[in-house]
Every structure is written in structure tokens, then in C-alpha cells.
Enzyme design. Structure first.
Site, short mmCIF file in Angstrom:
data_model
loop_
_atom_site.label_atom_id
_atom_site.label_comp_id
_atom_site.label_asym_id
_atom_site.label_seq_id
_atom_site.Cartn_x
_atom_site.Cartn_y
_atom_site.Cartn_z
N HIS A 31 3.49 9.70 -0.07
CA HIS A 31 2.77 10.26 1.07
C HIS A 31 3.68 11.20 1.84
O HIS A 31 4.66 10.76 2.45
CB HIS A 31 2.32 9.10 1.95
CG HIS A 31 1.58 9.49 3.19
ND1 HIS A 31 2.10 9.29 4.45
CD2 HIS A 31 0.36 10.05 3.36
CE1 HIS A 31 1.22 9.71 5.35
NE2 HIS A 31 0.16 10.18 4.71
N ASP A 60 0.11 18.23 2.02
CA ASP A 60 -0.92 18.63 2.98
C ASP A 60 -0.80 20.14 3.09
O ASP A 60 0.31 20.66 3.22
CB ASP A 60 -0.65 18.00 4.35
CG ASP A 60 -0.88 16.50 4.33
OD1 ASP A 60 -1.98 16.08 3.92
OD2 ASP A 60 0.03 15.76 4.71
N HIS A 73 1.73 18.93 7.56
CA HIS A 73 0.68 17.94 7.80
C HIS A 73 -0.37 18.40 8.81
O HIS A 73 -1.55 18.11 8.68
CB HIS A 73 1.27 16.61 8.27
CG HIS A 73 0.20 15.58 8.51
ND1 HIS A 73 -0.31 15.30 9.76
CD2 HIS A 73 -0.50 14.81 7.65
CE1 HIS A 73 -1.26 14.39 9.65
NE2 HIS A 73 -1.40 14.07 8.38
CA CA Z 1 -2.53 13.87 3.72
#
Ligand code: CA
Length: 339
Positions: A31, A60, A73
Site C-alpha cells: 500500500h 495512487d 495519494h
Molecule cells: Ca490507494
């Protein structure tokens, strides 16, 4: 004898579609990279995630003013960079600095730091990499894919990519079609169909449908799921409608494990998603933010994979997740009996 072999064949026929669909489970998704150890979405965090053995590394993606897809992000730059020091006059009326107001050559002048809470000026995760230390920058999506593909080549181990299209409605408002740009970029690097080691993810339901139906995306698609506004697509019937355009769902962990008398128990969510043919990749496991019901990170990981039967997880700690999966399963319901 006949009965047994008949049963075996019936069993194999019943299981084979599911087996093919869920073949690469358990999936460990880094992540924002190995973000438990290095500032999120830096190339260093991505290299570390690759070295730790993550199956997929997440991106992202937002756009710069000159339409470069950036790995970042938020649509803002101020929580993870020194943009306010370098370009103090470039905030909007709300006081925020938007990536979309900056050209790539300006963004490349910024220094990335571990995430800061704007209200306090302190690190969001104080145990992680110190804020405003060392030297990191905002990567483009192309730079990051080249890093991952380069490491795939030099290590002989293939990690996949897992790009998220961030806030497509905001980008459209600013006159930009982020989905089209992201799909074109990843296509250029060879990610084109369901065999490619790639999932594309998005929270926006209409846009996720659009990826498949209007933009002709043939990659595996994951519908991200939030809280408010997602109840309709989270029922058994709702998940069947998701399966018409997506291959998986990415829900918050709370949708797959819920508290029953102080213990975490699986909900119906994963069974319903699997019945619809969807893989389930919940977010986000953090070893420095354990739910109070579990005694250890290992127990949490095992609850998710063994009791809740998820197919993969988003984690800030890919190494600890891989390690937990390699351990014999604890008796999840009786943590007190473990040594
Ligand atoms: Ca994400």
C-alpha cells in the site's frame, strides 16, 4: 466407486472456475509501497516493497497541470512535500496546494517527506521514517513502472502494478480525463489484458464502470468501496452488479470482519463477493495500528485470510504480512491459549 468418481468430477467442475479466478491468492499488495518504513509513494518505498516480495505495488495517480500522471495519494501536495516553502503564493483560496496547479518541472523541485498532519505539523505515524529527512521526490507513473519493471528484470521476480485513479470527478472539473491518460500510460508499458500483472482500482462507481464500458479497459478492475454511498453495491445483489464490470472489490477491513462480543468475526461480505465471482482485497493493514481485538499482527493477517477468506490485502508492511502467511495458522478464536 462410480459414485466416488462422479462426486470427484462434480467437485472439480464446481470448483474449477473459482480456482482459476482466485488462483493467485493470497495476494500481498504494498500500500503506497513499503510505506511503514519509507515515505509513501517514493521510489525508495517501492524498491523496498519489491525487495520484500510484495506481489503487487500500489500507485495512487493524480495529474499535473501539464497532464503528467504523478504517483501521489492526494490531489494536494502539502501533506507530503515542502511545496508551501518553495511556492508560498500558489495555494488556492482554501489554503491547499493542488498538484494540478503545478507543472512537472515544478513538482520535480519538491522534496517528499513522511506524511505530516497539517494541523499539528507532526508526523501522522511517529514511529515511521522521520519527517523532512533524506531526499525523496514525487515520481511520475512512468518512472515508477520503469523502476518496477527494471527490478522485475534484475531480480527475476515479477511484482505487479496496482494503479488507482484518484478523484476522476475533480479531474474532470479541471478539464482533464485522468482515466484515459492512466490507461494510455500503462498500455504503453504492456499492461493490456487480464493476463497482465495489473489491477486498476477506483472509488468512483460511475467511473469504474466507464473504464470497462466506455474506455474499453480489458485489465482486471477493482471497485474500491468506502462507507457512505456504498451500501447498495455491498449487498449480495449489489456485488453481482459490480461483477458485471469489475473483477474484484477493495473494501475497508470493517466490511469483512466485524466485532462480535469483543472478537472479530467474518461477515457475509467475502462469501457474497465470491459467489458473484469477485476477488476481495480489503484495506489497510498497519502493524502500527492494530485493532484492539487482536493480540498480534500475525493473528490479524491470519483472521483475514483464514477466517474471512479474503484473496489479498493492502498493507503498509508487506514483509510482516508475508511472514505471517508463512507461519502455521494460530487458533484465531482463542488467542489466550497461544504461548
Ligand atoms: Ca490507494
Amino acid at each position: 466407486m462410480f459414485f466416488n468418481s462422479f462426486k470427484f468430477v462434480a467437485f472439480a467442475v464446481l470448483l474449477s472456475p473459482a480456482t482459476a479466478l482466485f488462483a493467485d491468492a493470497p495476494v500481498v499488495i504494498a500500500h503506497r509501497g513499503a510505506s511503514g518504513y519509507l515515505p509513501e509513494h517514493t521510489l525508495a518505498a517501492k524498491a523496498m516493497a519489491h525487495a520484500m516480495g510484495a506481489d503487487y505495488i500500489e500507485q495512487d495517480v493524480v495529474l499535473s497541470k501539464d497532464d503528467h500522471p504523478l504517483v501521489l495519494h492526494d490531489i494536494y501536495l502539502d501533506t507530503v512535500t515542502n511545496v508551501a516553502d518553495l511556492f508560498p503564493d500558489r495555494a488556492r483560496d482554501d489554503g491547499r496546494f493542488y498538484a494540478i496547479d503545478f507543472k512537472l518541472d515544478e513538482i520535480k523541485q519538491l522534496s517528499v517527506t513522511e506524511r505530516i498532519d497539517l494541523k499539528t505539523g507532526l508526523a501522522v505515524f511517529p514511529q515511521r521514517f522521520p519527517i523532512r529527512k533524506s531526499s525523496f521526490s514525487v515520481p511520475t507513473l512512468a518512472e515508477e513502472i520503469e523502476l518496477i519493471q527494471g527490478l522485475n528484470h534484475s531480480t527475476g521476480r515479477e511484482a505487479g502494478i496496482y494503479p488507482e485513479i484518484k478523484d476522476p470527478a475533480f479531474h474532470r472539473q479541471q478539464g482533464k480525463d485522468i482515466s484515459r491518460i492512466v490507461l494510455e500510460t500503462i498500455d504503453r508499458y504492456g499492461y493490456r489484458d487480464k493476463q497482465a500483472k495489473c489491477f486498476v482500482q477506483c472509488f468512483d462507481i460511475a467511473e469504474t464502470k466507464r473504464l470497462r464500458q466506455e474506455l474499453g479497459c480489458k485489465l482486471r478492475i477493482v471497485q474500491l468501496v468506502g462507507g457512505v454511498g456504498y451500501s447498495q453495491i455491498s449487498t449480495a445483489d449489489g456485488l453481482k452488479t459490480v461483477a458485471q464490470y469489475a473483477d474484484g472489490v477493495g473494501p475497508p477491513i470493517a466490511r469483512v470482519l466485524s466485532d462480535v462480543d469483543g472478537q472479530l468475526q467474518p461477515t457475509n461480505y467475502v462469501a457474497d463477493a465470491h459467489a458473484a465471482g469477485l476477488v476481495v482485497h480489503p484495506f489497510t493493514l498497519r502493524a502500527d495500528d492494530l485493532p484492539r481485538q487482536v493480540a498480534s499482527y500475525q493473528q490479524w493477517v491470519q483472521l483475514l485470510f483464514q477466517a474471512a477468506e479474503v484473496d489479498g490485502v493492502f498493507t503498509d508492511f508487506p514483509d510482516q504480512t508475508i511472514s505471517a502467511l508463512s507461519q502455521p495458522f494460530l487458533d484465531a478464536q482463542s488467542p489466550a491459549e497461544q504461548n
